[in-house]
Design a protein around this motif. Structure first.
Motif, short mmCIF file in Angstrom:
data_model
loop_
_atom_site.label_atom_id
_atom_site.label_comp_id
_atom_site.label_asym_id
_atom_site.label_seq_id
_atom_site.Cartn_x
_atom_site.Cartn_y
_atom_site.Cartn_z
N ARG A 224 -10.31 28.29 7.60
CA ARG A 224 -11.34 27.33 7.20
C ARG A 224 -11.78 27.54 5.75
NH1 ARG A 224 -14.24 24.56 11.31
NH2 ARG A 224 -13.49 25.05 13.40
N TYR A 225 -11.70 28.80 5.27
CA TYR A 225 -12.17 29.10 3.93
C TYR A 225 -11.04 29.49 2.97
CZ TYR A 225 -17.05 28.84 5.31
OH TYR A 225 -18.26 28.38 5.74
N TYR B 209 -19.72 29.49 11.16
CA TYR B 209 -18.90 28.93 10.09
C TYR B 209 -19.71 28.75 8.80
CZ TYR B 209 -16.20 27.76 14.25
OH TYR B 209 -15.52 27.82 15.43
N CYS C 16 -17.63 32.64 4.45
CA CYS C 16 -16.32 33.27 4.67
C CYS C 16 -16.52 34.72 5.09
CB CYS C 16 -15.48 33.19 3.40
SG CYS C 16 -13.83 33.92 3.58
N ARG D 61 -18.51 39.06 11.14
CA ARG D 61 -19.25 37.92 11.67
C ARG D 61 -20.17 38.32 12.81
NH1 ARG D 61 -16.30 32.48 13.83
NH2 ARG D 61 -15.44 33.92 15.37
#
Length: 328
Positions: free
Chosen positions: A153-154, A281, A284, A291
């Motif tokens: 995603r990043y 989300y 990053c 996370r």
């Protein structure tokens, strides 16, 4: 409706009528005493003799020839719920003005599409229990684990694939790529206050869900909240005998939503969307562990500092009274 400085309030109107009818006063003298016209005094005397109340009558006309018919009103509401079109489109279908359609929709509380369930077209029925602990919502959010170095995603799909392949100590799939697995976010959300308790695990089995519930009940008890009911979906963990027996041991009444109706448990579903945007989300992360370590800090911000629209733009913790560390 008469205002505070009116010459004749309902109490004085009655006094005027009694002076004329029972006291025998001339209408002109009563009018001069109360500083009103004699037709006004005569009108209230006539109502008194007829036994009518002295309150203001409605200014609504008895007959409205141009009033929108009930059939058109019902069809307008039906089309709105079925087609979800706006006033301009509905006006073209019904042959009436868009302003009339807007008035009908406002009266029926259907003037905004957010008031209508997207799946069924029915008006949304909102509810909220009157005190903390009366009902808690439970659910599990499934997230893909992040490879070492960052997810696609990043860093993009190309670099994300390289990071995935370089992640050590993972089983391989048929293509030889590591199986990163999933993170299962277990949440227990209080219906009244929106205070949330969340844990991240590697599965969503019944024994894991029961452990989360037990720790959540203890966590809420430390903050003066006694859990009475728990609402869940129809997942395997919540239909198990272990879940039923654990709820009975904790003196909690288990409830389940109707099948294929996640809107009933929508508060925890909406929390998971907020959590995904604000934590999962939000930036990053270089690894899955990074996370997971950031969850506690974000959850503290959500419960005690982030304004919530359902709590009158105050943090959820403000609905709990005299909680230690409430404003820290």
């Amino acid at each position: 409706m008469s205002h505070a400085n009116a010459a004749l309030t309902p109490r004085h109107r009655l006094k005027v009528a009694r002076l004329v009818v029972e006291g025998g006063w001339p209408i002109s003298e009563v009018a001069a005493r109360f500083q009103v016209s004699w037709p006004t005094v005569k009108r209230w005397v006539g109502r008194y003799l007829a036994g009518e109340p002295m309150l203001d009558r409605s200014s609504r006309p008895r007959i409205s020839p141009n009033k929108t018919s009930k059939a058109v009103t019902k069809r307008c509401v039906s089309l709105r719920m079925r087609l979800r079109e706006g006033p301009v489109q509905l006006a073209a279908r019904l042959g009436i003005a868009p302003s009339t359609v807007h008035r009908i929709l406002r009266t029926a509380r259907l003037n905004r599409l957010i008031y209508i369930d997207r799946a069924t077209g029915e008006p949304i029925r909102r509810y909220e229990h009157d005190h903390p602990g009366s009902l808690v919502h439970v659910d599990v959010k499934k997230l893909g684990n992040i490879p070492d170095g960052g997810g696609w995603r990043y860093v993009g799909r190309r670099q994300g694939g390289k990071n995935r392949s370089a992640t050590p100590d993972r089983p391989k799939n048929k293509q030889g790529n590591p199986k990163l697995g999933y993170a299962f976010v277990h949440t227990v959300l209080d219906d009244h206050s929106r205070v949330a308790y969340t844990e991240v695990h590697d599965d969503e089995r019944a024994i894991t869900s029961v452990g989360v519930l037990r720790r959540a009940v203890a966590w809420f008890a430390q903050r003066g909240v006694t859990v009475e009911r728990v609402l869940s979906d129809n997942g395997g963990a919540y239909r198990s005998y272990l879940w039923r027996d654990s709820c009975e041991a904790l003196a909690i009444r288990p409830k389940r939503t109707r099948p294929y109706r996640p809107q009933t448990n929508g508060k925890v579903e909406r929390f998971h969307r907020t959590m995904a945007d604000g934590w999962a989300y939000a930036r990053c992360y270089s690894s899955e562990q990074e996370r997971r370590d950031a969850l506690e800090r974000w959850l503290h911000h959500y419960n005690q500092h982030r304004p919530h629209s359902a709590c009158n733009k105050q943090p959820p913790f403000t609905r709990l009274i005299n909680v230690p560390g409430q404003y820290s």
